[in-house]
Design a protein around this motif. Structure first.
Motif, PDB file in Angstrom:
ATOM      1  N   GLY A 129       0.828  -1.219   0.000  1.00 20.53           N
ATOM      2  CA  GLY A 129       0.000   0.000   0.000  1.00 20.53           C
ATOM      3  C   GLY A 129       0.856   1.260   0.000  1.00 20.53           C
ATOM      4  N   ALA A 130       1.960   1.231   0.749  1.00 20.74           N
ATOM      5  CA  ALA A 130       2.860   2.392   0.793  1.00 20.74           C
ATOM      6  C   ALA A 130       3.462   2.640  -0.587  1.00 20.74           C
ATOM      7  CB  ALA A 130       3.964   2.153   1.824  1.00 20.74           C
ATOM      8  N   LEU A 131       3.821   1.564  -1.278  1.00 16.46           N
ATOM      9  CA  LEU A 131       4.362   1.724  -2.635  1.00 16.46           C
ATOM     10  C   LEU A 131       3.301   2.340  -3.555  1.00 16.46           C
ATOM     11  CD1 LEU A 131       6.401   1.378  -4.899  1.00 16.46           C
ATOM     12  CD2 LEU A 131       5.643  -0.993  -5.151  1.00 16.46           C
ATOM     13  N   LYS A 132       2.083   1.804  -3.487  1.00 16.08           N
ATOM     14  CA  LYS A 132       1.017   2.336  -4.353  1.00 16.08           C
ATOM     15  C   LYS A 132       0.762   3.811  -4.080  1.00 16.08           C
ATOM     16  CE  LYS A 132      -1.500  -1.848  -5.508  1.00 16.08           C
ATOM     17  NZ  LYS A 132      -2.492  -2.813  -5.042  1.00 16.08           N
ATOM     18  N   ALA A 133       0.766   4.171  -2.808  1.00 18.02           N
ATOM     19  CA  ALA A 133       0.534   5.580  -2.449  1.00 18.02           C
ATOM     20  C   ALA A 133       1.677   6.450  -2.977  1.00 18.02           C
ATOM     21  CB  ALA A 133       0.411   5.711  -0.929  1.00 18.02           C
ATOM     22  N   GLY A 134       2.901   5.961  -2.852  1.00 18.22           N
ATOM     23  CA  GLY A 134       4.055   6.705  -3.357  1.00 18.22           C
ATOM     24  C   GLY A 134       3.994   6.883  -4.867  1.00 18.22           C
ATOM     25  N   GLU A 156       3.910   4.835   8.624  1.00 14.25           N
ATOM     26  CA  GLU A 156       3.985   5.215  10.051  1.00 14.25           C
ATOM     27  C   GLU A 156       2.604   5.419  10.668  1.00 14.25           C
ATOM     28  OE1 GLU A 156       8.484   7.112  10.081  1.00 14.25           O
ATOM     29  OE2 GLU A 156       6.794   8.452  10.483  1.00 14.25           O
ATOM     30  N   SER A 157       1.659   5.910   9.879  1.00 11.68           N
ATOM     31  CA  SER A 157       0.312   6.123  10.437  1.00 11.68           C
ATOM     32  C   SER A 157      -0.364   4.791  10.747  1.00 11.68           C
ATOM     33  CB  SER A 157      -0.543   6.943   9.471  1.00 11.68           C
ATOM     34  OG  SER A 157      -0.796   6.197   8.297  1.00 11.68           O
ATOM     35  N   ARG A 158       0.179   3.708  10.212  1.00 17.23           N
ATOM     36  CA  ARG A 158      -0.346   2.373  10.510  1.00 17.23           C
ATOM     37  C   ARG A 158       0.503   1.641  11.548  1.00 17.23           C
ATOM     38  NH1 ARG A 158      -1.974   4.160   5.811  1.00 17.23           N
ATOM     39  NH2 ARG A 158      -3.947   3.453   4.915  1.00 17.23           N
ATOM     40  N   GLY A 159       1.454   2.348  12.128  1.00 18.56           N
ATOM     41  CA  GLY A 159       2.220   1.783  13.237  1.00 18.56           C
ATOM     42  C   GLY A 159       3.512   1.088  12.854  1.00 18.56           C
ATOM     43  N   TYR A 160       3.960   1.270  11.612  1.00 18.72           N
ATOM     44  CA  TYR A 160       5.198   0.642  11.144  1.00 18.72           C
ATOM     45  C   TYR A 160       6.295   1.686  11.010  1.00 18.72           C
ATOM     46  CZ  TYR A 160       2.054  -3.180   9.991  1.00 18.72           C
ATOM     47  OH  TYR A 160       1.126  -4.188  10.058  1.00 18.72           O
ATOM     48  N   SER A 161       7.513   1.216  10.774  1.00 15.51           N
ATOM     49  CA  SER A 161       8.603   2.154  10.474  1.00 15.51           C
ATOM     50  C   SER A 161       9.103   1.919   9.058  1.00 15.51           C
ATOM     51  CB  SER A 161       9.741   2.001  11.478  1.00 15.51           C
ATOM     52  OG  SER A 161      10.389   0.758  11.294  1.00 15.51           O
ATOM     53  N   VAL A 162       9.690   2.960   8.477  1.00 13.84           N
ATOM     54  CA  VAL A 162      10.317   2.820   7.151  1.00 13.84           C
ATOM     55  C   VAL A 162      11.837   2.837   7.315  1.00 13.84           C
ATOM     56  CG1 VAL A 162       8.447   3.751   5.739  1.00 13.84           C
ATOM     57  CG2 VAL A 162      10.100   5.315   6.746  1.00 13.84           C
ATOM     58  N   PRO A 203       9.662   1.132  -1.001  1.00 15.30           N
ATOM     59  CA  PRO A 203       9.573   1.144   0.459  1.00 15.30           C
ATOM     60  C   PRO A 203       9.976  -0.186   1.079  1.00 15.30           C
ATOM     61  CG  PRO A 203       7.379   1.168  -0.542  1.00 15.30           C
ATOM     62  CD  PRO A 203       8.370   1.371  -1.647  1.00 15.30           C
ATOM     63  N   MET A 204      10.787  -0.090   2.140  1.00 10.65           N
ATOM     64  CA  MET A 204      11.139  -1.219   2.994  1.00 10.65           C
ATOM     65  C   MET A 204      10.536  -0.890   4.356  1.00 10.65           C
ATOM     66  SD  MET A 204      14.974  -1.008   1.569  1.00 10.65           S
ATOM     67  CE  MET A 204      14.552   0.360   0.485  1.00 10.65           C
ATOM     68  N   VAL A 205       9.622  -1.725   4.819  1.00  7.71           N
ATOM     69  CA  VAL A 205       8.823  -1.393   5.994  1.00  7.71           C
ATOM     70  C   VAL A 205       9.031  -2.461   7.065  1.00  7.71           C
ATOM     71  CG1 VAL A 205       6.457  -1.040   6.830  1.00  7.71           C
ATOM     72  CG2 VAL A 205       7.139  -0.137   4.583  1.00  7.71           C
ATOM     73  N   ASN A 206       9.242  -2.001   8.300  1.00 13.79           N
ATOM     74  CA  ASN A 206       9.509  -2.913   9.423  1.00 13.79           C
ATOM     75  C   ASN A 206       8.369  -2.884  10.440  1.00 13.79           C
ATOM     76  OD1 ASN A 206      12.012  -3.033   8.176  1.00 13.79           O
ATOM     77  ND2 ASN A 206      13.082  -1.874   9.765  1.00 13.79           N
ATOM     78  N   ILE A 207       8.165  -4.022  11.083  1.00 15.83           N
ATOM     79  CA  ILE A 207       7.211  -4.041  12.204  1.00 15.83           C
ATOM     80  C   ILE A 207       7.805  -3.298  13.398  1.00 15.83           C
ATOM     81  CG2 ILE A 207       6.165  -5.551  13.956  1.00 15.83           C
ATOM     82  CD1 ILE A 207       5.404  -7.490  11.785  1.00 15.83           C
TER      83      ILE A 207
END
Ligand code: MG
Length: 249
Positions: A129-134, A156-162, A203-207
């Motif tokens: 989703g972050a990729l699509k938004a970007g 980040e608004s969904r509680g993850y970090s980039v 995007p690389m996204v971490n829990i």
């Protein structure tokens, strides 16, 4: 900083390179299953690439030894395929680049091995989703920082970090062209986007948190807290209207 603007003809060639990348990634995604070794995916990527008349972007790049990057669970990017066996519940990031007629395509996706936890599934969906938004933010007249800020906010608004130490990039005759495209930043900053610019957004996204560490082989990058990470990437072109995804099927 100079961003190379491509002609329509150059973008047509990049579309061909991108299709090859997309086709092979789709094949690989369908092959992922519990019990297989990660090197099996690399073998498939290499043979499909040869069959389609293209060459790998990654193999030999600064000495990278494989056609495909395979990064499992807390590995973020640049995993070297090998004897590691995939287990049910793992998540696997596949990053793949090809060069065709002088132009590169670069894309990545994360896929579950068999059935995965709801947390892992949510992470994967959020990263895609972050990729699509970007991508949607990449329009003429907006600025590079708008892409970065959009991706950051989405995750980040969904509680993850980039992840901050690794970025997207311009792409074309070179796999990595200017500019670097961080997955965090300030809207309204950076260069203005123009038709014909071509970017690899990834995007690389971490829990957990965004810090990383590099493994003993000097390639693979882990989350420093051991949390799961996902990675999605497309090569896109800025057009007069909606951006075109060049690494789409
Ligand atoms: Mg890339």
């Amino acid at each position: 900083m100079s961003i190379v603007v491509k002609s329509d003809q150059e973008i047509a060639t990049m579309r061909q390179a991108g299709r090859i990348v997309a086709t092979i990634l789709e094949t690989l995604k369908l092959q992922v299953r519990p019990g297989m070794k990660t090197e099996e995916l690399d073998v498939i990527a290499a043979s499909e690439l040869a069959r389609l008349g293209a060459r790998p972007s990654f193999k030999g790049y600064r000495g990278f030894p494989a056609t495909l990057c395979v990064s499992v669970n807390d590995e973020i990017v640049h995993g070297i395929p090998g004897k590691r066996v995939l287990y049910e519940g793992d998540i696997v990031s596949l990053d793949f680049g090809a060069i065709f007629a002088g132009f590169h395509g670069d894309a990545a996706l994360t896929v579950g091995v068999g059935s995965i936890s709801p947390e892992a599934k949510q992470l994967i969906e959020t990263t895609e989703g972050a990729l699509k938004a970007g991508i949607a933010a990449a329009r003429p007249g907006t600025r590079l920082g708008d892409i970065s800020a959009t991706i950051q906010h989405y995750a980040e608004s969904r509680g993850y970090s980039v992840v901050r130490e690794y970025t997207g990039h311009g792409i074309g005759r070179e796999m990595h062209e200017e500019p670097q495209i961080p997955n965090f930043g300030l809207a309204g900053q950076g260069p203005l986007l123009k038709k014909g610019m071509t970017f690899a957004l990834e995007p690389m996204v971490n829990i957990g948190d965004w810090h990383t560490r590099v493994g003993d082989n000097h390639w693979v990058v882990f989350t420093s807290d051991g949390s799961l990470s996902a990675h999605f990437e497309h090569t896109i072109a800025v057009t007069d209207a909606a951006p075109e995804i060049l690494t789409a099927l």
